[in-house]
Scaffold this motif. Structure first.
Motif, PDB file in Angstrom:
ATOM      1  N   ALA A 158     -53.879 -70.144 -12.969  1.00 35.43           N
ATOM      2  CA  ALA A 158     -53.101 -68.958 -12.621  1.00 35.43           C
ATOM      3  C   ALA A 158     -53.629 -68.331 -11.337  1.00 35.43           C
ATOM      4  O   ALA A 158     -54.842 -68.228 -11.137  1.00 35.43           O
ATOM      5  CB  ALA A 158     -53.168 -67.947 -13.760  1.00 35.43           C
TER       6      ALA A 158
ATOM      7  N   TYR B 190     -44.887 -62.925 -12.747  1.00 35.62           N
ATOM      8  CA  TYR B 190     -45.588 -64.019 -12.076  1.00 35.62           C
ATOM      9  C   TYR B 190     -44.851 -65.343 -12.268  1.00 35.62           C
ATOM     10  O   TYR B 190     -44.056 -65.501 -13.214  1.00 35.62           O
ATOM     11  CB  TYR B 190     -46.991 -64.218 -12.681  1.00 35.62           C
TER      12      TYR B 190
ATOM     13  N   LYS C  98     -44.621 -56.239  -9.065  1.00 36.16           N
ATOM     14  CA  LYS C  98     -45.535 -55.384  -9.820  1.00 36.16           C
ATOM     15  C   LYS C  98     -44.997 -53.962  -9.767  1.00 36.16           C
ATOM     16  O   LYS C  98     -44.634 -53.463  -8.700  1.00 36.16           O
ATOM     17  CB  LYS C  98     -46.947 -55.430  -9.220  1.00 36.16           C
TER      18      LYS C  98
ATOM     19  N   LYS D 157     -51.058 -63.111  -6.405  1.00 36.53           N
ATOM     20  CA  LYS D 157     -49.715 -63.142  -5.837  1.00 36.53           C
ATOM     21  C   LYS D 157     -48.632 -62.910  -6.894  1.00 36.53           C
ATOM     22  O   LYS D 157     -47.856 -63.815  -7.217  1.00 36.53           O
ATOM     23  CB  LYS D 157     -49.466 -64.488  -5.142  1.00 36.53           C
ATOM     24  N   PRO D 158     -48.562 -61.699  -7.453  1.00 42.14           N
ATOM     25  CA  PRO D 158     -47.438 -61.424  -8.360  1.00 42.14           C
ATOM     26  C   PRO D 158     -46.127 -61.379  -7.580  1.00 42.14           C
ATOM     27  O   PRO D 158     -46.098 -60.903  -6.437  1.00 42.14           O
ATOM     28  CB  PRO D 158     -47.782 -60.058  -8.953  1.00 42.14           C
TER      29      PRO D 158
ATOM     30  N   TYR E  51     -45.896 -56.621 -14.764  1.00 40.06           N
ATOM     31  CA  TYR E  51     -46.156 -57.714 -13.832  1.00 40.06           C
ATOM     32  C   TYR E  51     -45.153 -58.849 -14.050  1.00 40.06           C
ATOM     33  O   TYR E  51     -44.704 -59.100 -15.177  1.00 40.06           O
ATOM     34  CB  TYR E  51     -47.570 -58.269 -14.024  1.00 40.06           C
TER      35      TYR E  51
ATOM     36  N   LEU F  83     -53.569 -64.901  -9.764  1.00 41.77           N
ATOM     37  CA  LEU F  83     -53.221 -63.509 -10.048  1.00 41.77           C
ATOM     38  C   LEU F  83     -53.099 -62.654  -8.794  1.00 41.77           C
ATOM     39  O   LEU F  83     -52.675 -61.494  -8.871  1.00 41.77           O
ATOM     40  CB  LEU F  83     -54.266 -62.900 -10.986  1.00 41.77           C
TER      41      LEU F  83
ATOM     42  N   TYR G 261     -45.300 -68.758 -13.842  1.00 41.67           N
ATOM     43  CA  TYR G 261     -46.169 -69.214 -14.923  1.00 41.67           C
ATOM     44  C   TYR G 261     -46.416 -70.711 -14.770  1.00 41.67           C
ATOM     45  O   TYR G 261     -45.481 -71.514 -14.811  1.00 41.67           O
ATOM     46  CB  TYR G 261     -45.530 -68.920 -16.290  1.00 41.67           C
TER      47      TYR G 261
ATOM     48  N   TYR H  67     -53.672 -65.077 -17.786  1.00 40.72           N
ATOM     49  CA  TYR H  67     -52.972 -64.083 -16.976  1.00 40.72           C
ATOM     50  C   TYR H  67     -53.399 -62.692 -17.418  1.00 40.72           C
ATOM     51  O   TYR H  67     -53.620 -62.437 -18.600  1.00 40.72           O
ATOM     52  CB  TYR H  67     -51.455 -64.240 -17.121  1.00 40.72           C
TER      53      TYR H  67
ATOM     54  N   ARG I  95     -41.215 -68.445 -15.471  1.00 39.17           N
ATOM     55  CA  ARG I  95     -41.663 -67.137 -15.009  1.00 39.17           C
ATOM     56  C   ARG I  95     -42.133 -66.332 -16.220  1.00 39.17           C
ATOM     57  O   ARG I  95     -41.577 -66.440 -17.315  1.00 39.17           O
ATOM     58  CB  ARG I  95     -40.530 -66.379 -14.311  1.00 39.17           C
TER      59      ARG I  95
END
Length: 603
Positions: free
Chosen positions: A85, A76, A93, A89-90, A74, A87, A78, A32, A64
């Motif tokens: 991962a 995400y 943010k 689509k967080p 950020y 990245l 998890y 990540y 998460r």
């Protein structure tokens, strides 16, 4: 895949390492970072930090992750060892102007799939309460006020160094600052529009606690002033009753949190202490810092019991592995079998951590069962970009006891994140400690057995140990539940060694020479010296050779089980999870290392 040899390979970044449990592997697809995956220019930025929470999502993917990189924060999903991962689509943010996130913490009690409470501390001194699922900012604490066209912070103007929810509370949280102050807040209360007025509640050796005077209840509820210089980190004990703080003045201070009383102290070998953690059962505290060492402190005896040397620079994070431990049942007889006999006795526990824990509790409380003991696993990362793993073994915890035949069970505890009060079972006697620990049944150090200790520690002569045996444990104030503070009795030792006796002796003498050549000798006269130190202002230059800071040759020196370079920039995160461990470096890369046998086939 990087090799694990020496010589030219010493500077290579390792992507796997081996312990007695097996091989830990770096999952490159589970990395990540910022979405562009570009290394962050970390110069002048605050350390990258990581927080986890489980929201009990019905899909089975409830983990998460939150992390900060520079001015950015950020949030995400998890996926860990299960999936790569994503990245792009967080969930949330945030980019901040004029300040940077420095630390954060989730409230695990209130987290749901629809809402989480996340506290974020900042370099300018404020604390935000946000909900990254709802993408809301609900409250701001220690915010700027503008009484006369000039802005100022009324509570504390310095950087937030650590923020944590109080154990077991849905509304109370604690914040430490670079000023050396800590503040207790309640999310339900406001901070007021005028500067708080404080009234002294309690004062002791290099600390004071004040309450906030006002007609109506307002934040902060309490103000702690601890030590000199920045208060770098704090950690609650597993049951939430005690608080361990480490400061730039080099002191570990342990408080009874509810009674606001000092329980005990420890001094670093030199320099500031930067990080601290508790063992899962609350019996031991590990601290690390600018002396490049990890120091193990006994909560029961209020003294240093071991130091570990493996890092080449400052130690930035220490953490216990709640999921890996070696539980032993010991026969009251001398070992006379072969290594093969020993291996035949290994038993692997089942996956259910709760059931395993209950069974160990039953054995511990049974009067006719053999004593049960534990080998603690903890880890550390530092500015030298290295990860070290350590085992705290029976011959370190109880050096006065003779070796006996042991049956070793390697227990990799598989479960969800441990609850706040989770404990790892250790062998105990029927004696319990309530209130003052001066009646603890743990005896003082006697001469070591002539048998070679079986651990990753360096041996010390019987003469050295005998000379140190006059140091009696100090009597600390405040009590803790008997389930956590049962005094330990061990009759077995771990059958692990990382160095040959010859190598360990040579390395030990070399390290002692380097670290002691400039230190003058200060005699220690047991508890009289310690009592004097606690009554007068402590002079750091006069603590060497006392119980606050024993000399290097006076206590065991641990060698790491593994010590691997795993990053290009300094490491700032180490978290142990059920099926992996997580590290992060200042470039903004959060790495997942699968535990042995936990790599999903899709990887």
């Amino acid at each position: 895949m990087a090799a694990e040899g020496g010589g030219k390979e010493m500077n290579e970044i390792k992507t796997q390492f081996t312990t007695r449990e097996g091989v830990y592997k770096l999952l490159t697809h589970s990395e990540y970072s910022r979405p562009n995956r570009v290394p962050f220019n970390s110069q002048g930025s605050n350390p990258v930090k990581v927080s986890f929470v489980n929201v009990n999502d019905q899909s089975g993917n409830g983990d998460r992750i939150c992390f900060n990189v520079g001015r950015e924060l950020y949030f995400y999903i998890y996926k860990g060892v299960r999936k790569a991962a994503d990245l792009s689509k967080p969930i949330d943010k945030r980019i901040y102007k004029g300040t940077q996130p420095t630390c954060h913490d989730f409230n695990h009690l209130t987290a749901t799939a629809e809402s989480v409470s996340l506290l974020v501390g900042f370099s300018a001194g404020q604390v935000q309460l946000i909900d990254p699922i709802k993408k809301e900012t609900s409250k701001l604490f220690n915010e700027e006020v503008r009484p006369h066209k000039t802005s100022t912070r009324l509570i504390d103007k310095s950087r937030v160094t650590c923020v944590k929810w109080v154990t077991g509370s849905e509304s109370l949280f604690l914040v430490s600052h670079a000023s050396g102050n800590m503040y207790l807040y309640n999310v339900e209360h406001t901070c007021g529009t005028t500067a708080p007025h404080y009234q002294l509640l309690k004062q002791g050796e290099n600390y004071s606690v004040h309450t906030c005077k006002s007609k109506s209840t307002r934040n902060p509820l309490l103000k702690w002033t601890v030590g000199e210089g920045a208060l770098n980190e704090f950690a609650f004990s597993p049951d939430g009753k005690f608080l361990a703080c480490v400061s730039q003045d080099g002191f570990l201070r342990v408080f009874n949190f509810d009674a606001v009383e000092l329980h005990g102290t420890m001094k670093s070998y030199f320099g500031g202490l930067l990080c601290v953690c508790w063992s899962p059962d609350g019996k031991y505290i590990v601290a690390g810092g600018e002396d490049d060492l990890v120091t193990v402190w006994s909560f029961l005896d209020c003294r240093v019991i071991a130091r570990g040397h493996g890092h080449k620079s400052w130690v930035s994070v220490v953490a216990f592995d709640h999921y890996t431990t070696s539980v032993e049942e010991s026969d009251p007889m001398e070992f006379s079998g072969s290594d093969e006999d020993f291996q035949d006795q290994i038993i692997h526990f089942g996956r259910d951590r709760a059931n395993s824990t209950q069974s160990r509790l039953s054995k511990r409380n049974s009067t006719d069962s053999r004593p049960v003991s534990v080998t603690y696993r903890f880890g550390s990362v530092g500015q030298d970009t290295q990860l070290c793993l350590w085992d705290l073994t029976e011959d370190i915890l109880f050096p006065h006891l003779p070796l006996s035949r042991t049956r070793t069970h390697t227990n990799v505890m598989n479960a969800t994140s441990p609850p706040a009060g989770a404990t790892i079972i250790t062998n105990t006697s029927s004696n319990t400690t309530n209130g003052n620990n001066s009646g603890a049944s743990t005896p003082g150090i006697n001469s070591l057995s002539t048998a070679l200790p079986r651990s990753n520690s360096l041996p010390h002569s019987a003469g050295t140990t005998t000379a140190n045996s006059s140091n009696k444990p100090s009597a600390g104030g405040g009590g803790i539940s008997s389930g956590i503070m049962d005094s330990a009795i061990a009759t077995g030792v771990s059958k692990f060694a990382t160095l040959s006796l010859h190598d360990r002796k040579e390395r030990h003498h070399e390290k002692d020479h380097k670290r002691n050549h400039s230190m003058g000798h200060i005699s220690s006269k047991s508890s009289d010296k310690l009592n004097l130190l606690t009554k007068t202002k402590t002079d750091p230059a006069k603590t060497l050779g006392t119980l606050l800071c024993p000399r290097m040759e006076e206590i065991p020196l641990l060698e790491p089980l593994i010590c691997k370079k795993i990053a290009h920039e300094r490491l700032t995160v180490l978290i142990f999870l059920e099926d992996c461990l997580v590290t992060a470096c200042q470039e903004g890369f959060i790495c997942t290392w699968a535990r042995p046998g936990k790599v999903v086939s899709s990887f």
